[in-house]
Enzyme design. Structure first.
Site, short mmCIF file in Angstrom:
data_model
loop_
_atom_site.label_atom_id
_atom_site.label_comp_id
_atom_site.label_asym_id
_atom_site.label_seq_id
_atom_site.Cartn_x
_atom_site.Cartn_y
_atom_site.Cartn_z
N HIS A 1 -27.11 9.48 -26.57
CA HIS A 1 -28.09 8.39 -26.60
C HIS A 1 -29.45 8.84 -26.10
O HIS A 1 -29.57 9.64 -25.17
CB HIS A 1 -27.59 7.16 -25.87
CG HIS A 1 -27.36 7.29 -24.39
ND1 HIS A 1 -28.35 7.04 -23.47
CD2 HIS A 1 -26.26 7.61 -23.68
CE1 HIS A 1 -27.86 7.20 -22.24
NE2 HIS A 1 -26.59 7.55 -22.34
N ASP B 1 -28.63 11.63 -17.69
CA ASP B 1 -28.03 10.53 -18.44
C ASP B 1 -29.06 9.88 -19.35
O ASP B 1 -29.79 9.00 -18.92
CB ASP B 1 -27.46 9.50 -17.47
CG ASP B 1 -26.77 8.34 -18.16
OD1 ASP B 1 -26.43 8.49 -19.34
OD2 ASP B 1 -26.59 7.30 -17.51
N GLU C 1 -28.17 2.44 -25.80
CA GLU C 1 -26.84 2.64 -25.21
C GLU C 1 -26.75 1.96 -23.85
O GLU C 1 -25.74 1.32 -23.53
CB GLU C 1 -26.54 4.14 -25.08
CG GLU C 1 -25.09 4.46 -24.71
CD GLU C 1 -24.81 4.54 -23.20
OE1 GLU C 1 -23.66 4.73 -22.82
OE2 GLU C 1 -25.78 4.40 -22.41
N GLU C 2 -27.80 2.11 -23.06
CA GLU C 2 -27.77 1.57 -21.71
C GLU C 2 -27.78 0.04 -21.69
O GLU C 2 -27.42 -0.57 -20.69
CB GLU C 2 -28.95 2.11 -20.89
CG GLU C 2 -28.96 3.62 -20.69
CD GLU C 2 -27.85 4.12 -19.78
OE1 GLU C 2 -27.02 3.31 -19.34
OE2 GLU C 2 -27.83 5.34 -19.51
N ASP D 1 -22.25 12.62 -23.64
CA ASP D 1 -23.04 11.79 -22.73
C ASP D 1 -22.88 12.34 -21.31
O ASP D 1 -21.78 12.33 -20.76
CB ASP D 1 -22.53 10.35 -22.81
CG ASP D 1 -23.41 9.34 -22.10
OD1 ASP D 1 -24.34 9.77 -21.39
OD2 ASP D 1 -23.17 8.14 -22.26
N HIS E 1 -28.28 6.63 -12.73
CA HIS E 1 -29.04 5.40 -12.95
C HIS E 1 -30.07 5.17 -11.84
O HIS E 1 -30.35 4.02 -11.47
CB HIS E 1 -28.11 4.19 -13.09
CG HIS E 1 -27.43 4.12 -14.42
ND1 HIS E 1 -26.64 3.06 -14.80
CD2 HIS E 1 -27.42 4.99 -15.47
CE1 HIS E 1 -26.17 3.28 -16.02
NE2 HIS E 1 -26.63 4.44 -16.45
#
Length: 509
Positions: A282, A294, A326-327, A355, A449
Site C-alpha cells: 500500500h 509501514d 489501506e490504512e 506490508d 503508526h
C-alpha cells in the site's frame, strides 16, 4: 518529472483541491490486460540472478527519497505524512508512476481512481463517573460528538451484544449506550445506538484488552463511538446491573470526509496474460507519521523488484499493485478486486501481499495460509516462503491470516494468497529473541503508526532479506506455474468468514 507523470500528479492535485473529478483515465480490468510482446534478447527470469541484483544501498536511497516526499504533508499536518488526500500521498503516487514510466515499454501502467473515506480524530476524552478513562479509544471513522463539543448522559447497558435494534432500551435516548463487543460489526452497533437516540456509544471488550476498532462505511445514523477495555468496563457493568447510576462525559473532535484517490497497477507487456502473478503493497501511511516502514518498505521493495525484473523475460505476466487507502480499511484493494469481472479474476493465479518488510525489532513472519481455510494454492505459496527461509538458514515464524492487510479482498474473492511481514505492534517473545535477535517484551515496530516511523525506523538487513524473497516469489511464478493448483473458486470459505475479525489494522467486529 516526465510530461505524462506531471499530468497525473496535476490531475490528482486538482481533484484534491475541489475539482469536479479526477482527471486520470480509469482503465477497466479488461483494458489492463496487455498485448503479449515477444522479447528474445533477455534471459528468462532466474531467481538467483534477480536476487543478486537486490542491494541495501539501493533500498536506502529509496527510503530517503520517500521521507522527503512525506515532508510534503507538513504544510497541512505539521509533520511528515503520506495519508490519503495529503500532498505526501500525491507525491508518493507520482514517485511510483514516474519510476515505472522510466522503465519504458516493459510495463503497461493503469491508474484506477476510486472514492475513499478518510477519517481523522483530532481530540477525544471519555469521563466515566469521576475518572478519565485510560483505555478509551475513538473508533476509526467515528463521527464527532454533537457540534464537536462534550456531551453528557447516563451510561445505559444495552442487552445482549447490541446486534439487534430491539437490544436498545428506551433509556438509551439522550444518554450513552454501553455495548458488548461481539458477533456483528461495530458500525452496526453504532448505527443502532444512533437510531435509538444515543448521544454517544461505548463498545466494551469481553476480554481485558482494549478495543481498537473501526466503524467502517459511514452511516448518517452513526454516533461518536469509543472502544473500551474489558478490564475498565467490568466495574461499570457491576454498578449498572445493581441499578447504580453511572454518568459520563464523551467528547470527540473528528472529521469524516470523502475524497478521490488512486491505485496504480503495472503489468508486464510480456508473459501469458491469462496466468498472472500478482503482488501488492500500500502506498499510503496513517496521518500520524511518514510511514517509511509501514508500508514505505513494501512500496519500495515492489518498485525495486519491478525495476530489476526488466532485465529478464517472463513466461507468465507479472502484475504489481500499489493500493491507496489501506490504512482507512483496505479501500483500494477492495475496490480493485470487487470491481473485477469474474473472467479477469480467474486470470490472477495468486496474490502476494508485502506490508512492512523492515521492522527494527523484526521477526521473519509468514502468513499461515492453508488450503483448508483459504483458496487452494495459498498453502503452496506459504510453503514457498518456508522453503526459501530454510535454504537461507534463516528462522521464521507463522502469523495469523486474519484480514489485517490487502490480501483480505483477494481471499474473499477466491484468489489464493499469502505473504510475509516483519511485525507491527505485536510484542516479541523470548523465543523470538533467540531466533531473530532484537529485544523481547518490545513491539516489533516501536514506531508503528507514529511520527518516528522514519528512515531510522527500518532494519536494512531484514529489508534486503525480504526483498530478495519477494524477488524469488516473483521469479518462481513468472517462470512457471508447474505444480501450482488451478483456480477453483470465486469466493472465500465460510471458515475464513467466521474467523476473520479484522479488516485492515483495526477490528471491525
Amino acid at each position: 518529472m516526465g510530461t505524462t507523470a506531471r499530468r497525473v500528479i496535476l490531475a490528482l492535485c486538482a481533484s484534491s483541491s475541489g475539482a469536479a473529478g479526477l482527471q486520470i483515465p480509469f482503465l477497466s480490468p479488461t483494458s489492463q490486460t496487455p498485448v503479449q510482446v515477444a522479447n528474445d534478447t533477455k534471459p528468462l527470469i532466474n531467481s538467483t540472478a534477480i536476487q543478486e541484483l537486490i542491494s541495501g544501498e539501493r533500498l536506502m536511497v529509496r527510503a530517503k527519497k520517500m521521507f522527503e516526499i512525506a515532508k510534503l504533508g507538513e504544510s497541512e499536518y505539521n509533520h511528515p505524512t503520506r495519508v490519503i488526500g495529503s500532498a505526501g500521498h500525491l507525491g508518493t503516487l507520482n514517485y511510483i508512476y514516474e519510476t515505472i514510466l522510466q522503465l519504458g515499454d516493459y510495463y503497461t501502467i493503469s491508474n484506477q481512481s476510486f472514492p475513499a473515506v478518510s477519517g481523522n480524530v483530532y481530540e477525544s476524552r471519555l469521563v466515566l463517573g469521576n475518572h478519565v478513562s485510560k483505555s478509551a479509544a475513538p473508533m476509526g471513522l467515528t463521527p464527532p460528538t454533537k457540534d464537536k463539543q462534550p456531551v453528557h448522559g447516563d451510561v445505559v447497558l444495552v442487552k445482549n451484544d447490541g446486534c439487534a435494534y430491539s437490544d436498545y432500551p428506551a433509556e438509551v435516548a439522550g444518554n450513552i449506550a454501553f455495548i458488548l463487543r461481539g458477533t456483528c460489526p461495530f458500525g452496526t452497533k453504532s448505527e443502532h445506538a444512533g437510531r435509538a437516540g444515543a448521544v454517544a456509544a461505548i463498545v466494551y471488550n469481553y476480554e481485558k484488552d482494549n478495543v481498537q476498532g473501526t466503524l467502517g462505511n459511514p452511516s448518517p445514523f452513526h454516533v461518536a463511538t469509543f472502544g473500551l477495555s474489558g478490564e475498565e468496563a467490568e466495574p461499570i457493568i457491576k454498578k449498572l446491573k445493581n441499578k447504580d447510576r453511572v454518568d459520563a462525559i464523551a467528547y470527540i473532535d473528528a472529521e469524516v470526509k470523502s475524497i478521490l484517490t488512486v491505485n496504480i497497477i503495472a503489468q508486464t507487456t510480456q508473459g501469458d496474460p491469462d496466468n498472472c502473478v500478482m503482488l501488492g503493497g500500500h502506498s499510503d501511511s496513517v496521518a500520524e507519521g511518514p510511514g517509511i516502514n509501514d508500508d514505505g518498505t513494501g512500496t519500495m521493495s515492489l518498485l525495486e523488484v519491478a525495476t530489476q525484473l526488466t532485465k529478464f523475460s517472463v513466461n507468465n505476466c507479472v502484475r504489481f499493485a500499489w493500493w491507496a487507502g489501506e490504512e482507512e480499511g483496505l479501500l483500494g484493494s477492495d475496490y480493485y478486486i470487487y470491481s473485477l469481472p469474474a473472467v479477469e479474476n480467474k486470470k490472477i493465479r495468486l496474490f502476494m501481499d508485502y506490508d512492512m518488510m523492515a521492522s527494527p525489532n523484526f521477526a521473519y513472519q509468514i502468513y499461515n495460509a492453508t488450503n483448508a481455510v483459504n483458496p487452494t494454492g495459498s498453502e503452496e505459496l506459504r510453503d514457498l516462503y518456508i522453503d526459501w527461509y530454510t535454504k537461507q538458514g534463516l528462522n521464521y515464524t507463522f502469523i495469523p491470516f486474519d484480514g489485517r492487510s490487502d490480501y483480505d479482498g483477494f481471499i474473499r474473492n477466491g484468489v489464493p494468497g499469502g505473504g510475509i511481514a516483519t511485525g507491527a505492534e505485536g510484542i516479541k517473545t523470548k523465543k523470538e529473541e533467540k531466533m531473530f535477535g532484537g529485544k523481547a517484551g518490545e513491539w516489533y515496530d516501536p514506531c508503528y503508526h507514529q511520527l518516528c516511523d522514519n528512515v531510522g525506523n527500518v532494519n536494512e538487513k531484514a529489508w534486503v532479506v525480504n526483498t530478495k524473497l519477494i524477488a524469488h516469489s516473483v521469479a518462481t511464478y513468472a517462470r512457471s506455474f508447474k505444480g501450482f493448483p488451478k483456480r477453483s473458486s470465486l469466493t472465500a470459505s465460510s471458515i475464513y468468514d467466521r474467523q476473520t475479525k479484522y479488516h485492515g489494522s483495526k477490528l471491525f467486529i
